[in-house]
Write an enzyme that holds these catalytic residues in place. Structure first.
Site, PDB file in Angstrom:
ATOM      1  N   HIS A 289     -11.358  -3.046  -8.720  1.00 23.33           N
ATOM      2  CA  HIS A 289     -11.927  -3.209  -7.377  1.00 23.33           C
ATOM      3  C   HIS A 289     -12.940  -2.102  -7.105  1.00 23.33           C
ATOM      4  CE1 HIS A 289      -9.145  -6.191  -5.244  1.00 23.33           C
ATOM      5  NE2 HIS A 289      -9.043  -6.351  -6.543  1.00 23.33           N
TER       6      HIS A 289
ATOM      7  N   TYR B 229      -8.324  -3.487   5.198  1.00 16.90           N
ATOM      8  CA  TYR B 229      -7.544  -2.617   6.081  1.00 16.90           C
ATOM      9  C   TYR B 229      -8.013  -2.915   7.507  1.00 16.90           C
ATOM     10  CZ  TYR B 229      -5.999   0.214   2.067  1.00 16.90           C
ATOM     11  OH  TYR B 229      -5.415   0.650   0.893  1.00 16.90           O
TER      12      TYR B 229
ATOM     13  N   PRO C  69       1.990   4.766   2.924  1.00 21.02           N
ATOM     14  CA  PRO C  69       1.278   3.989   1.901  1.00 21.02           C
ATOM     15  C   PRO C  69      -0.180   3.645   2.218  1.00 21.02           C
ATOM     16  CG  PRO C  69       2.919   2.632   3.011  1.00 21.02           C
ATOM     17  CD  PRO C  69       3.106   4.015   3.527  1.00 21.02           C
TER      18      PRO C  69
ATOM     19  N   LYS D   8      -1.521   6.277  -2.368  1.00 21.41           N
ATOM     20  CA  LYS D   8      -1.491   7.503  -3.176  1.00 21.41           C
ATOM     21  C   LYS D   8      -0.173   7.803  -3.886  1.00 21.41           C
ATOM     22  CE  LYS D   8      -5.615   8.763  -2.679  1.00 21.41           C
ATOM     23  NZ  LYS D   8      -6.382   8.334  -3.839  1.00 21.41           N
TER      24      LYS D   8
ATOM     25  N   TYR E 122     -10.116   7.973  -1.837  1.00 14.50           N
ATOM     26  CA  TYR E 122      -9.370   6.747  -2.178  1.00 14.50           C
ATOM     27  C   TYR E 122      -9.359   6.533  -3.688  1.00 14.50           C
ATOM     28  CZ  TYR E 122      -7.491   2.038  -1.456  1.00 14.50           C
ATOM     29  OH  TYR E 122      -6.682   0.929  -1.451  1.00 14.50           O
TER      30      TYR E 122
HETATM   31  P1  RFL Z   1      10.681   6.132  -7.438  1.00 10.55           P
HETATM   32  O1  RFL Z   1       9.831   4.988  -7.851  1.00 10.55           O
HETATM   33  O2  RFL Z   1      11.331   6.085  -6.108  1.00 10.55           O
HETATM   34  O3  RFL Z   1      11.777   6.308  -8.571  1.00 10.55           O
HETATM   35  C1  RFL Z   1      12.903   7.136  -8.398  1.00 10.55           C
HETATM   36  C2  RFL Z   1      14.023   6.535  -9.216  1.00 10.55           C
HETATM   37  O4  RFL Z   1      15.164   7.390  -9.181  1.00 10.55           O
HETATM   38  C3  RFL Z   1      16.308   6.589  -9.076  1.00 10.55           C
HETATM   39  N1  RFL Z   1      17.407   7.435  -8.558  1.00 10.55           N
HETATM   40  C4  RFL Z   1      18.369   7.968  -9.342  1.00 10.55           C
HETATM   41  N2  RFL Z   1      18.600   7.899 -10.640  1.00 10.55           N
HETATM   42  C5  RFL Z   1      19.690   8.540 -11.136  1.00 10.55           C
HETATM   43  N3  RFL Z   1      20.550   9.255 -10.354  1.00 10.55           N
HETATM   44  C6  RFL Z   1      20.342   9.350  -9.017  1.00 10.55           C
HETATM   45  N4  RFL Z   1      21.179  10.045  -8.255  1.00 10.55           N
HETATM   46  C7  RFL Z   1      19.205   8.704  -8.464  1.00 10.55           C
HETATM   47  N5  RFL Z   1      18.717   8.577  -7.210  1.00 10.55           N
HETATM   48  C8  RFL Z   1      17.623   7.822  -7.291  1.00 10.55           C
HETATM   49  C9  RFL Z   1      15.894   5.461  -8.159  1.00 10.55           C
HETATM   50  O5  RFL Z   1      16.725   4.318  -8.294  1.00 10.55           O
HETATM   51  C10 RFL Z   1      14.481   5.187  -8.660  1.00 10.55           C
HETATM   52  O6  RFL Z   1      14.444   4.224  -9.676  1.00 10.55           O
HETATM   53  O7  RFL Z   1       9.891   7.504  -7.500  1.00 10.55           O
HETATM   54  P2  RFL Z   1       8.667   7.987  -8.442  1.00 10.55           P
HETATM   55  O8  RFL Z   1       8.934   7.690  -9.867  1.00 10.55           O
HETATM   56  O9  RFL Z   1       8.373   9.358  -7.992  1.00 10.55           O
HETATM   57  O10 RFL Z   1       7.455   7.028  -8.027  1.00 10.55           O
HETATM   58  C11 RFL Z   1       6.897   7.086  -6.725  1.00 10.55           C
HETATM   59  C12 RFL Z   1       6.395   5.715  -6.295  1.00 10.55           C
HETATM   60  O11 RFL Z   1       7.430   4.750  -6.504  1.00 10.55           O
HETATM   61  C13 RFL Z   1       5.943   5.680  -4.834  1.00 10.55           C
HETATM   62  O12 RFL Z   1       5.279   6.880  -4.501  1.00 10.55           O
HETATM   63  C14 RFL Z   1       4.982   4.507  -4.542  1.00 10.55           C
HETATM   64  O13 RFL Z   1       5.628   3.274  -4.679  1.00 10.55           O
HETATM   65  C15 RFL Z   1       4.400   4.635  -3.130  1.00 10.55           C
HETATM   66  N6  RFL Z   1       3.554   3.490  -2.751  1.00 10.55           N
HETATM   67  C16 RFL Z   1       2.252   3.375  -3.194  1.00 10.55           C
HETATM   68  N7  RFL Z   1       1.734   4.284  -4.046  1.00 10.55           N
HETATM   69  C17 RFL Z   1       0.483   4.134  -4.544  1.00 10.55           C
HETATM   70  O14 RFL Z   1       0.025   4.991  -5.305  1.00 10.55           O
HETATM   71  N8  RFL Z   1      -0.310   3.053  -4.239  1.00 10.55           N
HETATM   72  C18 RFL Z   1       0.134   2.089  -3.400  1.00 10.55           C
HETATM   73  O15 RFL Z   1      -0.574   1.105  -3.207  1.00 10.55           O
HETATM   74  C19 RFL Z   1       1.438   2.240  -2.812  1.00 10.55           C
HETATM   75  N9  RFL Z   1       1.929   1.311  -1.998  1.00 10.55           N
HETATM   76  C20 RFL Z   1       4.069   2.480  -1.952  1.00 10.55           C
HETATM   77  C21 RFL Z   1       3.228   1.396  -1.578  1.00 10.55           C
HETATM   78  C22 RFL Z   1       5.396   2.505  -1.528  1.00 10.55           C
HETATM   79  C23 RFL Z   1       5.878   1.483  -0.747  1.00 10.55           C
HETATM   80  N10 RFL Z   1       7.232   1.570  -0.406  1.00 10.55           N
HETATM   81  C24 RFL Z   1       8.132   0.495  -0.483  1.00 10.55           C
HETATM   82  C25 RFL Z   1       7.854   2.868  -0.216  1.00 10.55           C
HETATM   83  C26 RFL Z   1       3.686   0.382  -0.784  1.00 10.55           C
HETATM   84  C27 RFL Z   1       5.006   0.443  -0.330  1.00 10.55           C
HETATM   85  C28 RFL Z   1       5.449  -0.672   0.569  1.00 10.55           C
HETATM   86  C1  PHB Z   2      -0.314  -2.830  -2.267  1.00 11.35           C
HETATM   87  O1  PHB Z   2      -1.029  -3.636  -2.895  1.00 11.35           O
HETATM   88  O2  PHB Z   2       0.921  -2.915  -2.279  1.00 11.35           O
HETATM   89  C2  PHB Z   2      -0.947  -1.762  -1.473  1.00 11.35           C
HETATM   90  C3  PHB Z   2      -2.327  -1.602  -1.514  1.00 11.35           C
HETATM   91  C4  PHB Z   2      -2.933  -0.608  -0.779  1.00 11.35           C
HETATM   92  C5  PHB Z   2      -2.157   0.232   0.000  1.00 11.35           C
HETATM   93  C6  PHB Z   2      -0.777   0.102   0.032  1.00 11.35           C
HETATM   94  C7  PHB Z   2      -0.162  -0.907  -0.710  1.00 11.35           C
HETATM   95  O3  PHB Z   2      -2.769   1.195   0.737  1.00 11.35           O
END
Ligand code: RFL
Ligand code: PHB
Length: 404
Positions: A74, A204, A295, A299, A386
């Protein structure tokens, strides 16, 4: 059962999985423990946007075969407000930088697949994870495996990659960490829908009823989000209400939001959080275990990957007797963490409606949005943040010289 490994990794999200792969490329053995099942980790809907630096890191680590085939490049985003939808052209504003839409679920599947192919030890569905003796040279990781056997692993270092609700950060003694936290008075209701995206770039949208985001997963699957109250009950949002509200917030003459079957829906709270330093003794925190961003700036996943790109060579050096890169690890990450924390806060507060806020807030937001789309300098700042800043890819992959 008493055993030994070089690096114990707690958490099988993107941070933990990529770290175990980067360590493997350096000949360092690790054991990764994860409380959830493999299926759960591979299905958990989360992020979708990878910065160029993250793509480069995954590519150079030999993990991008499917990403290069299926990822959607993108070159910009749309900002919608006040009845207009304006394009921010990343390529033009940043000298060619882009982002890639490739779901976190796919990154996780690729990483798990590769670790298992390479013979890595990933223990899913563990219980009773504990970390101990963190201030010594032989920290300990304990867990009960899926079959019920209790393990005690003596390690050279432990990586706390267990997310915001994990056990590693709370294992640091009180008084050591400084934390900064902000909870936002809103949440995101996210849906995954079996419908072709109605847009070629993410939208957005700032709207009087609240923020909305149109993202995508593939030519046939869309991902959309709505700002809702933090205590919102998902049961109050049947699919037709979600589509009606999304259509209202994205409304533009001559444009229609295509609707379709909702495959999944969930509500996510919004929080900014930083805990520093990211190291205590031989425990190193990475990803959401150390910091959370709302989110809106896309990042979180990128920060998690960037942390472990710094951590892998630091652990390699530590295991060879050079503590300096490990001592520098936290400071090396926190610059990027704070930049992303600020950018995510800025995007969030520019685009969301604060419950109970007066008309002044809306006017200030609209003024900022008009400025971003009309000033090249302001647009370039958004685009630069971004698309992200370079990840230390080469350092992440180059072996540290010397004896281990
Ligand atoms: P995770 O993915 O939360 O993984 C942590 C893992 O640890 C496990 N765990 C344990 N394991 C063993 N013993 C324990 N006691 C434990 N406790 C927990 C958990 O089950 C899990 O599997 O952390 P990590 O690896 O640091 O990764 C971070 C990302 O997952 C997170 O920052 C992103 O998903 C945030 N995020 C976004 N980030 C982006 O860069 N671009 C995006 O577009 C974006 N969109 C989003 C997002 C997060 C969202 N949510 C649901 C929070 C959109 C959403 C809706
Ligand atoms: C997504 O595709 O899940 C998404 C994209 C952009 C954002 C957050 C989540 O800022």
């Amino acid at each position: 059962m008493h055993t030994r490994t070089q690096v114990g990794i707690v958490g099988g999200g993107p941070a933990g999985l990529l770290l175990s792969h980067l360590l493997h490329l350096r000949g360092i053995e690790s054991v990764l423990v994860e409380i959830r099942s493999r299926d759960y980790c591979e299905a958990r809907q989360r992020a979708g946007v990878l910065e160029d630096g993250s793509v480069a890191l995954l590519r150079e680590a030999g993990l991008a075969e499917r990403l290069d085939r299926e990822g959607l490049v993108h070159g910009g985003i749309y900002l919608q407000f006040d009845g207009q939808r304006r394009h921010i052209d990343f390529r033009d504003l940043t000298g060619g930088r882009t982002v890639t839409v490739y779901a976190q679920t796919e990154v996780v599947k690729d990483l798990i697949n590769r670790r298992l192919t390479d013979g890595g030890t990933l223990e899913f569905s563990v219980t009773g994870t504990e970390v101990d003796d963190l201030a010594t040279d032989r920290p300990v990781l304990r867990y009960t495996d899926a079959k019920g056997s209790r393990h005690e692993l003596t390690c050279d270092a432990i990586a706390g990659c267990d997310g915001f609700h994990g056990i590693c950060r709370p294992a640091i003694p009180p008084g050591v960490q400084t934390t900064w936290e902000r909870d936002y008075p809103y949440a995101w209701l996210g849906i995954l829908a079996s419908v072709p995206p109605s847009t070629e770039e993410l939208i957005y949208a700032h709207h009087r009823n609240g923020f909305a985001l149109h993202s995508l997963r593939s030519p046939a699957v869309s991902r959309l989000y709505l700002q809702v109250r933090p205590d919102e009950d998902i049961a109050a949002w049947p699919d037709d209400r979600i589509w009606a509200e999304l259509s209202r917030r994205f409304e533009l003459p001559g444009w229609t939001l295509q609707t379709g079957p909702v495959l999944e829906k969930g509500i996510t709270p919004m929080r900014s959080f930083v805990s520093a330093p990211m190291r205590y003794g031989r425990l190193f925190l990475a990803g959401d275990a150390a910091h959370i961003v709302p989110p809106t700036g896309a990042k979180g996943l990128n920060l998690a990957l960037a942390d472990v790109a710094v951590l892998a060579p630091a652990l390699d050096a530590l295991l060879r007797g050079d503590d300096q890169p490990a001592a520098d690890y936290s400071a090396a990450c926190l610059d990027r963490v704070w930049r992303s924390t600020h950018f995510s806060w800025w995007m969030t507060t520019m685009l969301h409606r604060t419950p109970g806020a007066d008309e002044m807030e809306a006017q200030l937001q609209l003024s900022q949005l008009r400025y971003v789309v009309s000033s090249r300098a302001a647009a370039a700042s958004l685009a630069e943040n971004y698309t992200g800043f370079a990840v230390p890819t080469t350092a992440a992959l180059q072996p540290v010289p010397g004896m281990r």
